[in-house]
Design an enzyme around this catalytic site. Sequence first.
Site, PDB file in Angstrom:
ATOM      1  N   ASN A 154       0.009  -1.103 -13.004  1.00  0.00           N
ATOM      2  CA  ASN A 154       0.271  -0.836 -14.425  1.00  0.00           C
ATOM      3  C   ASN A 154       1.762  -0.813 -14.767  1.00  0.00           C
ATOM      4  O   ASN A 154       2.154  -1.246 -15.843  1.00  0.00           O
ATOM      5  CB  ASN A 154      -0.442   0.446 -14.884  1.00  0.00           C
ATOM      6  CG  ASN A 154      -0.094   1.640 -14.042  1.00  0.00           C
ATOM      7  OD1 ASN A 154       0.408   1.508 -12.928  1.00  0.00           O
ATOM      8  ND2 ASN A 154      -0.358   2.815 -14.559  1.00  0.00           N
ATOM      9  N   GLU A 252       1.287  10.411  -6.459  1.00  0.00           N
ATOM     10  CA  GLU A 252       1.257  10.444  -7.931  1.00  0.00           C
ATOM     11  C   GLU A 252      -0.063   9.801  -8.327  1.00  0.00           C
ATOM     12  O   GLU A 252      -0.214   8.585  -8.262  1.00  0.00           O
ATOM     13  CB  GLU A 252       2.438   9.662  -8.517  1.00  0.00           C
ATOM     14  CG  GLU A 252       3.803  10.184  -8.103  1.00  0.00           C
ATOM     15  CD  GLU A 252       4.118  11.563  -8.638  1.00  0.00           C
ATOM     16  OE1 GLU A 252       3.391  12.050  -9.532  1.00  0.00           O
ATOM     17  OE2 GLU A 252       5.080  12.171  -8.153  1.00  0.00           O
ATOM     18  N   CYS A 286      -0.601   6.346 -16.352  1.00  0.00           N
ATOM     19  CA  CYS A 286      -1.048   7.640 -15.826  1.00  0.00           C
ATOM     20  C   CYS A 286      -0.717   8.732 -16.826  1.00  0.00           C
ATOM     21  O   CYS A 286      -1.541   9.567 -17.146  1.00  0.00           O
ATOM     22  CB  CYS A 286      -0.391   7.909 -14.479  1.00  0.00           C
ATOM     23  SG  CYS A 286       1.385   7.782 -14.512  1.00  0.00           S
ATOM     24  N   GLU A 464       8.555  13.290  -8.041  1.00  0.00           N
ATOM     25  CA  GLU A 464       9.483  12.175  -8.186  1.00  0.00           C
ATOM     26  C   GLU A 464      10.455  12.560  -9.299  1.00  0.00           C
ATOM     27  O   GLU A 464      10.201  13.497 -10.049  1.00  0.00           O
ATOM     28  CB  GLU A 464       8.732  10.885  -8.537  1.00  0.00           C
ATOM     29  CG  GLU A 464       7.821  10.437  -7.396  1.00  0.00           C
ATOM     30  CD  GLU A 464       7.259   9.033  -7.552  1.00  0.00           C
ATOM     31  OE1 GLU A 464       7.057   8.601  -8.688  1.00  0.00           O
ATOM     32  OE2 GLU A 464       7.013   8.394  -6.508  1.00  0.00           O
TER      33      GLU A 464
HETATM   34  P1  NDP Z   1      -5.567   2.197  -6.557  1.00  0.00           P
HETATM   35  O1  NDP Z   1      -5.456   3.520  -5.947  1.00  0.00           O
HETATM   36  O2  NDP Z   1      -6.801   1.431  -6.385  1.00  0.00           O
HETATM   37  O3  NDP Z   1      -4.385   1.223  -6.051  1.00  0.00           O
HETATM   38  C1  NDP Z   1      -3.040   1.614  -6.008  1.00  0.00           C
HETATM   39  C2  NDP Z   1      -2.358   0.916  -4.845  1.00  0.00           C
HETATM   40  O4  NDP Z   1      -2.936   1.356  -3.625  1.00  0.00           O
HETATM   41  C3  NDP Z   1      -2.502  -0.611  -4.853  1.00  0.00           C
HETATM   42  O5  NDP Z   1      -1.341  -1.196  -4.321  1.00  0.00           O
HETATM   43  C4  NDP Z   1      -3.688  -0.799  -3.914  1.00  0.00           C
HETATM   44  O6  NDP Z   1      -3.789  -2.090  -3.363  1.00  0.00           O
HETATM   45  C5  NDP Z   1      -3.377   0.244  -2.861  1.00  0.00           C
HETATM   46  N1  NDP Z   1      -4.518   0.631  -2.050  1.00  0.00           N
HETATM   47  C6  NDP Z   1      -5.843   0.532  -2.366  1.00  0.00           C
HETATM   48  N2  NDP Z   1      -6.596   0.985  -1.333  1.00  0.00           N
HETATM   49  C7  NDP Z   1      -5.744   1.382  -0.361  1.00  0.00           C
HETATM   50  C8  NDP Z   1      -5.907   1.944   0.947  1.00  0.00           C
HETATM   51  N3  NDP Z   1      -7.102   2.200   1.450  1.00  0.00           N
HETATM   52  N4  NDP Z   1      -4.804   2.238   1.674  1.00  0.00           N
HETATM   53  C9  NDP Z   1      -3.576   2.009   1.173  1.00  0.00           C
HETATM   54  N5  NDP Z   1      -3.350   1.458  -0.043  1.00  0.00           N
HETATM   55  C10 NDP Z   1      -4.416   1.162  -0.816  1.00  0.00           C
HETATM   56  O7  NDP Z   1      -5.205   2.452  -8.072  1.00  0.00           O
HETATM   57  P2  NDP Z   1      -5.402   1.483  -9.289  1.00  0.00           P
HETATM   58  O8  NDP Z   1      -4.983   0.129  -8.964  1.00  0.00           O
HETATM   59  O9  NDP Z   1      -6.758   1.688  -9.815  1.00  0.00           O
HETATM   60  O10 NDP Z   1      -4.292   2.092 -10.277  1.00  0.00           O
HETATM   61  C11 NDP Z   1      -4.578   2.893 -11.305  1.00  0.00           C
HETATM   62  C12 NDP Z   1      -4.527   4.361 -10.899  1.00  0.00           C
HETATM   63  O11 NDP Z   1      -3.194   4.744 -10.645  1.00  0.00           O
HETATM   64  C13 NDP Z   1      -4.993   5.258 -12.007  1.00  0.00           C
HETATM   65  O12 NDP Z   1      -5.888   6.220 -11.531  1.00  0.00           O
HETATM   66  C14 NDP Z   1      -3.732   5.941 -12.502  1.00  0.00           C
HETATM   67  O13 NDP Z   1      -3.857   7.181 -13.082  1.00  0.00           O
HETATM   68  C15 NDP Z   1      -2.913   5.975 -11.278  1.00  0.00           C
HETATM   69  N6  NDP Z   1      -1.518   6.055 -11.654  1.00  0.00           N
HETATM   70  C16 NDP Z   1      -0.857   7.232 -11.429  1.00  0.00           C
HETATM   71  C17 NDP Z   1       0.448   7.390 -11.831  1.00  0.00           C
HETATM   72  C18 NDP Z   1       1.200   8.658 -11.566  1.00  0.00           C
HETATM   73  O14 NDP Z   1       2.424   8.628 -11.565  1.00  0.00           O
HETATM   74  N7  NDP Z   1       0.544   9.777 -11.324  1.00  0.00           N
HETATM   75  C19 NDP Z   1       1.172   6.298 -12.498  1.00  0.00           C
HETATM   76  C20 NDP Z   1       0.385   5.102 -12.657  1.00  0.00           C
HETATM   77  C21 NDP Z   1      -0.918   5.006 -12.235  1.00  0.00           C
HETATM   78  P3  NDP Z   1      -4.763  -3.188  -4.061  1.00  0.00           P
HETATM   79  O15 NDP Z   1      -4.064  -3.594  -5.282  1.00  0.00           O
HETATM   80  O16 NDP Z   1      -4.893  -4.261  -3.080  1.00  0.00           O
HETATM   81  O17 NDP Z   1      -6.065  -2.492  -4.340  1.00  0.00           O
END
Ligand code: NDP
Length: 484
Positions: A154, A252, A286, A464
Amino acid sequence: MSTVETTYAGSFIAGAQHRNAGDSLEVVNPADGRRFAEVAAASAADVDAAVQAAHKAQRTWSELAVSKRGEILGRAAHHVEEHLDELIPLLTREQGKTLRDSKIEITKAIDTLMHYVGLSKSLRGAHTPNLDPGVEGYVLRRPLGVVGAIVPWNFPTTLLANKLAPALVAGNAVVAKPAATTPLTTLRFAELLAEGGLPEGVFNVVTGQGSVAGEALVTHEKIRKIAFTGSTPVGERIMAQAARGTKRVTLELGGSDPMIICDDADLAAASSAASMGRFYNCGQACLAIKRVYVFESVADEMIESVVAKAKRLKVGRGDADGTQMGPMHTEAQRAEVAGQVSRSVDAGGDLRTGGGPPEDADLADGFFYAPTVVTDPPHDSAMAVEEVFGPALPIWRVKDLDEAIERANASQFGLGSSVWTRDLKRAREAATRIEAGYTWINSRTKVYDELPFGGWKSSGYGKEHGEEAFDFYTETKSVVLGAS
Ligand code: NDP
C-alpha cells in the site's frame, strides 16, 4: 492478457542487479488489469546471497562515524529526489494510486530518510560519573547487524524508509522484501540510493513471495531483526518464527482506527477529515479512519455531509487528470472489501452510497470500488470487528463520550484514533482512555517523523519514527570504567 513490456532480473544485491532463480512474479496495473512487467522471484538461495552481502558490508559500515553514515545516506537520498519524475509514474502504475498520492508518498519517504540524517548529527548517550569512587559508567549503543525489512504494497516506499533510515544510521545493513505485487519502485529506489553513493551491500532488495523469500529472510541465521509491516496474521507468524534465535522484531500490523465526533465538534472539518481519512489511497492504509462514532444530536448532519463528499469524489485511473481516488490494488482486495460491506448490509446496516464498482464503463477492467458509506451496521458485523482495507466507511450514532470510547476500544486493534471536540477536557479524556498508539485531536491520520508510532494490542509491537526508533535497531551495553 497482453504482452509483457518489461522483464526484470529480480533482486538488487551488493550494488547490482541479481538474477533470481525462482518463478516470475507478474506486475499488474490495477487501473486496467494488464500485466506489464515480470520480475523473477527470489529463492531461498537468492535470499541467502543478499543476507551474506549485507553481512559482509555491515562491519565496515558500522565502523564509520554515525555522522558520516548520515552524510552518505543524505547524499544518496538527494539522488533519489532528483529522480522523482521517474519514480512517481512507476509507483502509480504498479500500485494504482493517483500521481498526486505517489508524489506525496515518495516525497515523504525521502523526508524520513533526511530526518534520520539530521538525527545522525545530534545523537548523544548517557554517562554516569561517580558510580563508586573513581568509577564511572556509560551506555554504548551497537547496531544489531543485518536487518530484514518486509513491507506491503500500500505504501512501498514510505514503509520501507521508516525502517531503512534508522537501521542504516544506527549502523546496520538491510535486506528488504517488498510485496510480490509492487517490486518495481523498491528496486529502482535501491538502485538510485546505490548510484547516489550508498556503499554496496548496505541495502539489498529481494523480490519474491512472502511464503518463500519472506520466510527465508525471517528464518535466516544471520538476520538479527525483522522489521515488518503487514497483516496481523503474518505478523504473528513472524513473531513466532523469530523466537528461534531470539531475533528482534518490530511489527506494524492492521488497524481499525475509530473517529469520535462530539456534539460540539467543527462538523465541516470533521466531515472533510472523515472523507479524506477514509478514501485516501483508496482506503488502503493502516492509519485510516475505519469506524466513525458520532453523537446522535449531530449525526444526521454529519452523515449527509460525508455521503455527499463520497458521491462527489472523482474515481478514475491514477494517471488521469483530476482523479481523486484510484483503483484498489488487486481483484482479491476488492472482493474482500465487497464481501465485508455486503455482509454488514445484509446484517442490518444502511447502505447510503457505493457498495460496488463505479458505473463508468471505461473503468470496467480495473479493480475499482466506489466510495461507500454504511450507517449503523450491527456492532458485531464485519465492518465493525474486521479491518476494512478499502474505501468503505461505517458510521454509528452514539449517545455520549463514554459510549463512543467503549465502542472505540471494543476492537482487537489499537493503531490510530481521533476525537473531534472543542472541549479540552473531553479531548484529554479521550486521548487518555482510547487504547491506541496515536490519538489526533481535531486532526487526522498524519504521521510525524518526530513522534514515535506503533500499535497497541493486535496492531503491533515496537515503534517506528522518533528517536525511539533507534532503540529497535540497536543493543545497548553498560560499560563501567574502573578506578585503575
Ligand atoms: P501481508 O501481511 O499479507 O503482506 C505483507 C508483506 O509480508 C508482503 O511483503 C508479503 O509478501 C509478506 N509476507 C507474506 N507472508 C509472509 C510470510 N509467511 N513470511 C514473511 N513475509 C510474508 O499484508 P498485506 O499485503 O495484506 O498488507 C496489508 C496489511 O498491512 C493490512 O492489514 C494493513 O493494516 C497492514 N499495514 C499496516 C501498517 C502499519 O504501519 N501498522 C501500514 C500499512 C499496512 P507477499 O506480497 O508475497 O504476500
